[in-house]
Design a protein around this motif. Structure first.
Motif, short mmCIF file in Angstrom:
data_model
loop_
_atom_site.label_atom_id
_atom_site.label_comp_id
_atom_site.label_asym_id
_atom_site.label_seq_id
_atom_site.Cartn_x
_atom_site.Cartn_y
_atom_site.Cartn_z
N TRP A 26 0.82 -1.20 0.00
CA TRP A 26 0.00 0.00 0.00
C TRP A 26 0.86 1.26 0.00
O TRP A 26 0.54 2.25 -0.65
CB TRP A 26 -0.95 0.00 1.20
CG TRP A 26 -2.38 -0.20 0.82
CD1 TRP A 26 -3.12 -1.34 0.96
CD2 TRP A 26 -3.25 0.76 0.22
NE1 TRP A 26 -4.40 -1.15 0.48
CE2 TRP A 26 -4.51 0.14 0.02
CE3 TRP A 26 -3.09 2.08 -0.19
CZ2 TRP A 26 -5.59 0.80 -0.55
CZ3 TRP A 26 -4.18 2.73 -0.75
CH2 TRP A 26 -5.40 2.09 -0.93
N TRP A 30 0.62 3.92 -2.90
CA TRP A 30 0.34 5.32 -2.55
C TRP A 30 1.42 6.24 -3.09
O TRP A 30 1.13 7.33 -3.62
CB TRP A 30 0.24 5.44 -1.04
CG TRP A 30 -0.31 6.73 -0.51
CD1 TRP A 30 0.36 7.92 -0.41
CD2 TRP A 30 -1.63 6.97 -0.01
NE1 TRP A 30 -0.45 8.89 0.15
CE2 TRP A 30 -1.68 8.34 0.39
CE3 TRP A 30 -2.76 6.19 0.17
CZ2 TRP A 30 -2.82 8.90 0.95
CZ3 TRP A 30 -3.89 6.75 0.71
CH2 TRP A 30 -3.92 8.10 1.08
N THR A 34 0.98 9.09 -5.96
CA THR A 34 1.33 10.49 -5.67
C THR A 34 2.26 11.06 -6.73
O THR A 34 2.06 12.19 -7.21
CB THR A 34 1.99 10.59 -4.28
OG1 THR A 34 1.09 10.08 -3.29
CG2 THR A 34 2.32 12.04 -3.94
N LEU A 46 -5.55 13.27 -1.09
CA LEU A 46 -4.73 12.23 -0.46
C LEU A 46 -4.42 12.59 1.00
O LEU A 46 -4.41 11.71 1.87
CB LEU A 46 -3.44 12.06 -1.24
CG LEU A 46 -3.54 11.42 -2.63
CD1 LEU A 46 -2.19 11.40 -3.32
CD2 LEU A 46 -4.12 10.01 -2.54
N GLY A 50 -5.52 10.22 3.93
CA GLY A 50 -4.45 9.73 4.80
C GLY A 50 -4.65 10.14 6.24
O GLY A 50 -4.41 9.36 7.16
N SER A 51 -5.13 11.37 6.46
CA SER A 51 -5.37 11.85 7.82
C SER A 51 -6.49 11.07 8.49
O SER A 51 -6.42 10.77 9.69
CB SER A 51 -5.71 13.35 7.79
OG SER A 51 -4.62 14.09 7.26
N LEU A 54 -5.06 7.78 9.42
CA LEU A 54 -4.18 7.95 10.58
C LEU A 54 -4.99 8.08 11.86
O LEU A 54 -4.62 7.55 12.90
CB LEU A 54 -3.30 9.19 10.37
CG LEU A 54 -2.19 9.44 11.40
CD1 LEU A 54 -1.24 8.26 11.46
CD2 LEU A 54 -1.43 10.71 11.06
N PRO A 128 1.07 10.75 5.98
CA PRO A 128 0.17 9.90 6.77
C PRO A 128 0.36 8.40 6.55
O PRO A 128 0.41 7.63 7.51
CB PRO A 128 -1.23 10.35 6.31
CG PRO A 128 -1.04 11.73 5.80
CD PRO A 128 0.33 11.74 5.17
N ILE A 129 0.48 7.99 5.27
CA ILE A 129 0.62 6.56 4.99
C ILE A 129 1.95 6.03 5.53
O ILE A 129 2.04 4.87 5.98
CB ILE A 129 0.49 6.29 3.47
CG1 ILE A 129 0.25 4.81 3.19
CG2 ILE A 129 1.72 6.78 2.72
CD1 ILE A 129 -1.11 4.33 3.61
#
Length: 274
Positions: A26, A30, A34, A46, A50-51, A54, A128-129
């Motif tokens: 992942w 990701w 991006t 994104l 992502g947030s 998270l 985040p990821i």
């Protein structure tokens, strides 16, 4: 950090239960998604997604604020360098020039400012990821999952050690700074000029490198004494089977990447709304 010696923090979230190899895939998906684009709208999307992920990981802010602060500081520094070193690149991508500020030979344009904002959001979209992967992935489980998908166990174990080693470096830096401060060396704002403080931080590198080399030698000797690497295969004390959720996450990741490739062919490389 917990007793695994890594950044992993045990929490009751579905992200913690996902296989480490799936989470690594992942991260790669990701990252590819991006870097396919130069579109602020996509990066903001994104960042929001992502947030939310998270937040669902239930990782506390105090556990990640140091890394987040470091990444944001690096992003700001990189943005300043881009504004100074590439003053015309944004205008070239946008196909127009709108001067905002002129200082001597340097001209700040709206296009370049928007370009730098886009690049900064591009880097932040990866944050985040990355945090989710670092803080929800158990090192030993991750090493075994890498070995399961075909990665040689020596490489997998090296990755596991690297994940464990990151907090050790942080702790070592903290101890060195505390020892230096006890000797009267300034590291805080106001205790000395900025140049002196930066120079003092450089002096931390020498004991850090020496301590790291010593730790590497200890680990290497311990592994040699246990015959690590002699056999072609090995068993794992911590290994969990692939679950339905892992398969669903993998399929969603593939669809996510395919959707990005399709979207890539339908929009312009650089989105500039003005």
């Amino acid at each position: 950090m917990n007793n695994t010696g890594s950044l992993y923090i045990d929490k009751p979230s579905f992200l913690h239960k996902l296989d480490g190899g799936v989470k690594l895939i992942w991260v790669l998906i990701w990252s590819i998604f991006t870097f396919l684009f130069m579109d602020l709208r996509i990066f903001l999307g994104l960042i929001i997604i992502g947030s939310v992920l998270l937040y669902l990981s239930k990782i506390e802010w105090r556990s990640i604020r140091t890394l987040v602060g470091f990444i944001l500081a690096f992003t700001v520094f990189n943005s300043i360098l881009l504004l100074v070193l590439t003053p015309n690149h944004g205008a070239q991508l946008a196909g127009s020039t709108t001067p905002l500020l002129k200082i001597g030979f340097y001209t700040l344009t709206l296009e370049n400012l928007f370009y730098v904002l886009t690049i900064s959001c591009k880097y932040i979209a990866l944050l985040p990821i990355t945090l989710i992967f670092l803080f929800t992935t158990h090192p030993s489980k991750f090493a075994s999952s890498l070995n399961r998908i075909g990665v040689p166990y020596k490489v997998a174990y090296t990755v596991s050690i690297a994940l464990r080693y990151v907090p050790d470096i942080q702790r070592e830096v903290k101890h060195i700074i505390m020892a230096q401060e006890a000797r009267g060396v300034a590291f805080k704002k106001g205790d000395a000029p900025l140049g002196k403080i930066l120079k003092n931080y450089v002096t931390v590198l020498i004991p850090l490198v020496l301590g790291s080399l010593d730790r590497i030698e200890v680990v290497s000797n311990a592994m040699d004494l246990r015959g690590f690497g002699k056999a072609k295969t090995r068993t794992w004390y911590v290994r969990e089977p692939i679950t339905t959720n892992d398969k669903i996450a993998l399929v969603v990741g593939i669809l996510f990447l395919v959707g990005g490739l399709i979207l890539k062919g339908q929009i312009a490389y650089f989105w500039y709304p003005f």
